[in-house]
Design a protein around this motif. Structure first.
Motif, short mmCIF file in Angstrom:
data_model
loop_
_atom_site.label_atom_id
_atom_site.label_comp_id
_atom_site.label_asym_id
_atom_site.label_seq_id
_atom_site.Cartn_x
_atom_site.Cartn_y
_atom_site.Cartn_z
N ILE A 21 0.85 -1.18 0.00
CA ILE A 21 0.00 0.00 0.00
C ILE A 21 0.89 1.23 0.00
N VAL A 22 0.75 2.04 -1.00
CA VAL A 22 1.55 3.26 -1.10
C VAL A 22 0.75 4.41 -0.51
N ALA A 23 1.31 5.02 0.54
CA ALA A 23 0.61 6.11 1.19
C ALA A 23 0.80 7.40 0.41
N THR A 24 -0.29 8.04 0.04
CA THR A 24 -0.21 9.33 -0.63
C THR A 24 0.07 10.40 0.40
N PRO A 25 0.65 11.54 0.00
CA PRO A 25 0.95 12.60 0.97
C PRO A 25 -0.26 13.01 1.79
N GLY A 26 -1.42 13.16 1.13
CA GLY A 26 -2.62 13.59 1.85
C GLY A 26 -3.03 12.58 2.91
N LEU A 27 -2.95 11.27 2.54
CA LEU A 27 -3.33 10.23 3.48
C LEU A 27 -2.38 10.18 4.66
N THR A 28 -1.07 10.33 4.39
CA THR A 28 -0.08 10.31 5.46
C THR A 28 -0.31 11.45 6.43
N GLN A 29 -0.58 12.64 5.91
CA GLN A 29 -0.83 13.80 6.76
C GLN A 29 -2.07 13.59 7.61
N GLN A 30 -3.10 13.04 6.99
CA GLN A 30 -4.35 12.82 7.71
C GLN A 30 -4.17 11.80 8.83
N ASN A 31 -3.30 10.80 8.60
CA ASN A 31 -3.13 9.72 9.57
C ASN A 31 -1.98 9.96 10.55
N SER A 32 -1.28 11.10 10.43
CA SER A 32 -0.16 11.37 11.34
C SER A 32 -0.65 11.42 12.78
N LEU A 33 0.19 10.94 13.69
CA LEU A 33 -0.21 10.78 15.09
C LEU A 33 0.66 11.63 16.00
N ASN A 34 0.02 12.46 16.81
CA ASN A 34 0.68 13.26 17.84
C ASN A 34 -0.07 13.02 19.15
N PHE A 35 0.60 13.14 20.29
CA PHE A 35 -0.12 12.94 21.55
C PHE A 35 0.44 13.81 22.67
N ILE A 36 -0.44 14.14 23.60
CA ILE A 36 -0.10 14.94 24.78
C ILE A 36 0.65 14.06 25.78
N PHE A 37 1.82 14.52 26.26
CA PHE A 37 2.51 13.74 27.30
C PHE A 37 2.81 14.56 28.55
N GLY A 38 2.40 15.82 28.56
CA GLY A 38 2.58 16.64 29.75
C GLY A 38 1.56 17.75 29.81
N ILE A 39 0.97 17.95 31.00
CA ILE A 39 -0.05 18.98 31.17
C ILE A 39 0.17 19.67 32.51
N SER A 40 0.04 20.99 32.49
CA SER A 40 0.05 21.76 33.73
C SER A 40 -1.00 22.87 33.59
N GLY A 41 -1.93 22.91 34.53
CA GLY A 41 -2.96 23.95 34.49
C GLY A 41 -4.11 23.60 33.56
N ASP A 42 -4.73 24.62 32.97
CA ASP A 42 -5.93 24.47 32.15
C ASP A 42 -5.55 24.34 30.67
N VAL A 43 -5.65 23.12 30.15
CA VAL A 43 -5.34 22.86 28.75
C VAL A 43 -6.55 22.18 28.12
N GLN A 44 -7.06 22.75 27.04
CA GLN A 44 -8.26 22.21 26.39
C GLN A 44 -8.02 22.02 24.90
N ILE A 45 -8.90 21.21 24.29
CA ILE A 45 -8.77 20.88 22.87
C ILE A 45 -10.10 21.09 22.16
N LYS A 46 -10.03 21.55 20.92
CA LYS A 46 -11.22 21.66 20.07
C LYS A 46 -10.97 20.85 18.82
N ARG A 47 -11.78 19.79 18.65
CA ARG A 47 -11.64 18.93 17.48
C ARG A 47 -12.31 19.58 16.27
N ASP A 48 -11.80 19.25 15.11
CA ASP A 48 -12.42 19.71 13.87
C ASP A 48 -13.83 19.12 13.78
N GLY A 49 -14.83 19.95 13.53
CA GLY A 49 -16.22 19.48 13.43
C GLY A 49 -17.00 19.56 14.72
#
Length: 364
Positions: A21-49
């Motif tokens: 399976i050859v990943a296209t640039p758009g698919l790779t960007q969409q599937n890229s994974l990042n995660f929170i590993f440290g929090i201090s205080g008030d941190v919130q997230i707004k998802r697309d949609g």
């Protein structure tokens, strides 16, 4: 007729080749994974949609299109898809794509779409393979494990594949491969275990594993070295390594890492959630359910609404596999309620389709 025979032989050869399976640039960007590993205080997230911000927790996965909002005096640490870290120390709103740029060379990716057939119920009377199961492996140091069959006193173990035809007899439900034959990089192997009562792991959907090619193994080892240079807590490093392994289909290694963290008494929702996801991906549904149940308790204790919804949806899928349809309905209904609270109408509609299907099955 010879012409058709050649075409048939060619078709057979093509079907026997591994699917690339050859990943296209758009698919790779969409599937890229990042995660929170440290929090201090008030941190919130707004998802697309979604219309509103929600609280962030350790292990929260971030999409490039998500936005983070930090209150006064707050800070957050993000592990990015390219194995870099992003430290946010000022008040304001930040696009994830600004701190973790999505490139064509994302190292951490979401590859959960390659989940195996989840209809496997893991019959406890069968010595079904636990590890390595539908996974790639990084080297030929191989420890084989399978389900304990009640009443069985010994097991015959066969390892078959290119250049290898190994058989041994053991009394315990695990053994280390000790054959003289060397596993071939890029090749797929199959493990068959037969209990002395005649029941075989082949009574379940056949499973196997693949030794990474030399090129991919070299790349992954370099990425591991790069990751280990980052300043991370032990828990964060294990999570990051598990995601790196998962991104390369090294599911057995990821499972071993997280299982070790669990044995140490870890109490982070994301650890159990990821472990459950890995077990589910390789078709070990009963083990996946155990981890998800623990993850759900932890998510409820910290009032993590998004994790609750994700886990409840996964529990619903597993209970469908295990033919616990009423439990599945209740889990999916709870997940739908959670997503409705989060304002995620797309998930609400998708779950409604599953609930409608279950309603028909329960009433028949």
């Amino acid at each position: 007729m010879p012409k058709y025979r050649k075409l048939i032989r060619l078709a057979g050869i093509l079907l026997s080749l591994p699917l690339v399976i050859v990943a296209t640039p758009g698919l790779t960007q969409q599937n890229s994974l990042n995660f929170i590993f440290g929090i201090s205080g008030d941190v919130q997230i707004k998802r697309d949609g979604r219309n509103s911000y929600q609280q962030v927790y350790i292990g929260t996965l971030l999409n490039p299109s998500d936005r983070l909002r930090l209150g006064k005096g707050s800070s957050a640490k993000v592990f990015c898809n390219n194995l870099s870290t992003w430290n946010i120390t000022s008040q304001g709103e930040f696009s994830v794509s600004s701190g973790c740029p999505s490139t064509e060379k994302a190292i951490l990716i979401r590859n959960g779409s390659n989940r195996v057939d989840t209809r496997t119920p893991n019959d406890p009377t069968i010595p079904y393979i636990i590890s390595p199961r539908d996974t790639a492996i990084l080297n030929d140091k191989l420890n084989l494990r399978w389900n304990v069959v009640k009443g069985a006193t010994s097991y015959q173990v066969l390892l078959r594949g290119p250049g290898v035809n190994w058989t041994t007899q053991v009394k315990q439900p695990e053994v280390t491969y000790s054959g003289k034959e060397t596993l071939q990089p890029g090749s797929r192997y199959r493990v068959i275990v037969t209990a002395d009562n005649g029941v075989s792991s082949e009574n379940e959907t056949p499973t196997g594993f693949t030794l990474l090619s030399e090129e991919n193994a070299k790349r992954v080892k370099a990425e591991i070295t790069q990751l280990e240079k980052q300043s991370l807590t032990n828990e964060s490093k294990i999570l990051a390594l598990a995601y790196l392994y998962k991104s390369n289909n090294l599911n057995a290694a990821a499972i071993d890492l997280l299982a070790g963290l669990v044995k140490q008494g870890n109490q982070t929702t994301a650890v159990y959630q990821l472990l459950g996801s890995l077990y589910q991906q390789v078709g070990l549904n009963r083990l996946a359910k155990e981890q998800y149940v623990t993850a759900l308790k932890l998510a409820k204790a910290e009032k993590n609404l998004e994790a609750q919804a994700i886990i409840q949806a996964s529990l619903g899928e597993i209970d469908i596999t295990l033919d616990n349809l009423q439990q599945a309905f209740e889990s999916l209904q709870a997940a739908q309620s959670g997503y409705r609270t989060l304002g995620d109408e797309q998930q609400v509609q998708q779950l409604q389709q599953k609930l409608d299907d279950l309603t028909g099955r329960l009433s028949s």
